[in-house]
Scaffold this active site. Structure first.
Site, PDB file in Angstrom:
ATOM      1  N   HIS A 227     -79.255  11.000   1.642  1.00 46.59           N
ATOM      2  CA  HIS A 227     -78.073  11.774   1.282  1.00 46.59           C
ATOM      3  C   HIS A 227     -76.775  11.098   1.755  1.00 46.59           C
ATOM      4  O   HIS A 227     -75.939  10.703   0.957  1.00 46.59           O
ATOM      5  CB  HIS A 227     -78.132  13.163   1.943  1.00 46.59           C
ATOM      6  CG  HIS A 227     -79.338  13.969   1.633  1.00 46.59           C
ATOM      7  ND1 HIS A 227     -79.610  14.527   0.403  1.00 46.59           N
ATOM      8  CD2 HIS A 227     -80.363  14.353   2.426  1.00 46.59           C
ATOM      9  CE1 HIS A 227     -80.743  15.207   0.452  1.00 46.59           C
ATOM     10  NE2 HIS A 227     -81.222  15.128   1.641  1.00 46.59           N
TER      11      HIS A 227
HETATM   12  O1  RIB Z   1     -78.265  18.603   2.693  1.00 49.17           O
HETATM   13  C1  RIB Z   1     -78.265  17.303   3.242  1.00 49.17           C
HETATM   14  C2  RIB Z   1     -77.232  17.187   4.303  1.00 49.17           C
HETATM   15  O2  RIB Z   1     -77.528  18.086   5.361  1.00 49.17           O
HETATM   16  C3  RIB Z   1     -77.195  15.791   4.960  1.00 49.17           C
HETATM   17  O3  RIB Z   1     -75.900  15.514   5.425  1.00 49.17           O
HETATM   18  C4  RIB Z   1     -78.127  15.948   6.124  1.00 49.17           C
HETATM   19  O4  RIB Z   1     -77.839  15.035   7.194  1.00 49.17           O
HETATM   20  C5  RIB Z   1     -77.799  17.350   6.550  1.00 49.17           C
HETATM   21  O5  RIB Z   1     -76.621  17.294   7.353  1.00 49.17           O
END
Ligand code: RIB
Ligand code: CA
Length: 315
Positions: free
Chosen positions: A240
């Site tokens: 992500h």
């Molecule tokens: O939904 C994914 C996000 O939430 C990413 O930033 C992960 O590190 C969590 O913070």
């Protein structure tokens, strides 16, 4: 001239890869890390930020502790995804470097007031509490922001922490609503694109064959991918947060639309939903470049190159 950024983070294995990618890239000058409570409580995220700076050979980098809870709600964490420490998968020594004295929000305000207007990019990859607090306390800094490039939200992918919300937005929807309405140039990396940034077994093994940075990323991925494999049946871990840094390095790898995105802050079942007007039916003013697609091959080639260079530099 390197692009100056502040990474606001709740490490998290994917945060770790994003931070290492940024520190491996000469096109980027990281002015500091600001820790926020999210994946795990603040005492873990602040420690993890220090650990990552030392792992990357950057004990000089300022790391500030920020908000330990959302603006107006109890903290929701994600140990079920990231483990108790937030960086489960690798045991790294306690940091010897200390937090920089001062609050993250003050660092954000002071930096944006000091640096020439339009020269500092904010890269929030956790809940948006610190950013919102800075904007609330010092609205004069908003027009001075070059761009906000954040990981958060979802449209076609809908949600990962609830049926309708992505974690970073869900933890502090009031903060997200304030940031999305602030008017600073905003680029959003939602689950729609980050769920395509899945690690592959060959890539993970390529990382494992590198030095300590690559090996750490491989071990974090081994731990981090189990959640998405069990939930979605997908192979590989979704990177992500690294999508934000990859956007800064190679925006041509991504595609999306400039649309209106609002944050649900009252819905009984939809709290934290990013209501993305992808088909432009609402008539509401566009406020975000909402990314949907990525050249996955190009993304992982970029990651491999930069992590390899960092590992070689560190020896
Ligand atoms: O939904 C994914 C996000 O939430 C990413 O930033 C992960 O590190 C969590 O913070
Ligand atoms: Ca994160």
């Amino acid at each position: 001239m390197a692009r100056k950024i502040i990474i606001d983070t709740d490490p998290g294995q994917d945060d770790a890869v994003a931070i290492l990618l940024a520190l491996a890239s000469p096109e980027i000058e990281v002015l500091g890390l600001t820790a926020v409570a999210g994946n795990v409580p603040l005492h873990h995220t602040q420690r993890n930020a220090l650990v990552l700076c030392e792992l990357a050979g950057r004990p000089d980098l300022p790391v500030y502790a920020g908000a330990e809870a959302p603006l107006s709600r109890p903290l929701v964490t994600a140990e079920h995804v990231h483990g108790k420490t937030g960086l489960d998968g690798v045991t790294l020594p306690d940091p010897t470097m200390a937090l920089t004295p001062g609050h993250a929000v003050d660092f954000l305000i002071e930096t944006l007031r000091r640096e020439p207007a339009g020269t500092v990019t904010l890269v929030p990859i956790g809940p948006l509490t610190n950013i919102a607090m800075a904007f609330q306390r010092a609205p004069d800094i908003i027009p001075r922001v070059q761009e906000i490039v954040l990981m958060g939200g979802a449209y076609f992918e809908v949600g990962n922490i609830t049926p309708t919300a992505e974690f970073n937005i869900y933890v502090d929807p009031e903060a997200a609503s304030l940031v999305f309405a602030a008017g600073a140039p905003l680029t959003v990396m939602p689950l729609d694109v980050t769920h395509k940034a899945l690690t592959s077994r060959p890539w993970v093994e390529q990382m494992r064959a590198m030095g300590r940075i690559g090996q750490a990323i491989a071990s974090w991925t081994d731990f981090f991918e189990r959640y998405d494999r069990e939930k979605y049946g997908s192979e590989g871990a979704p990177l992500h947060d690294p999508c934000t840094i990859a956007w800064l390095l190679a925006p041509q790898l991504f595609s999306g639309r400039f649309i209106n995105v609002e944050i649900e802050t009252r819905g009984e079942f939809t709290l934290g939903m990013t209501v993305a007007d992808w088909w432009r039916v609402s008539g509401r003013t566009p406020n975000a470049t909402f990314i949907r697609d990525v050249d996955v091959k190009g993304l992982f080639e970029l990651l491999t190159r930069r992590i390899g260079e960092l590992d070689r530099r560190l020896g």
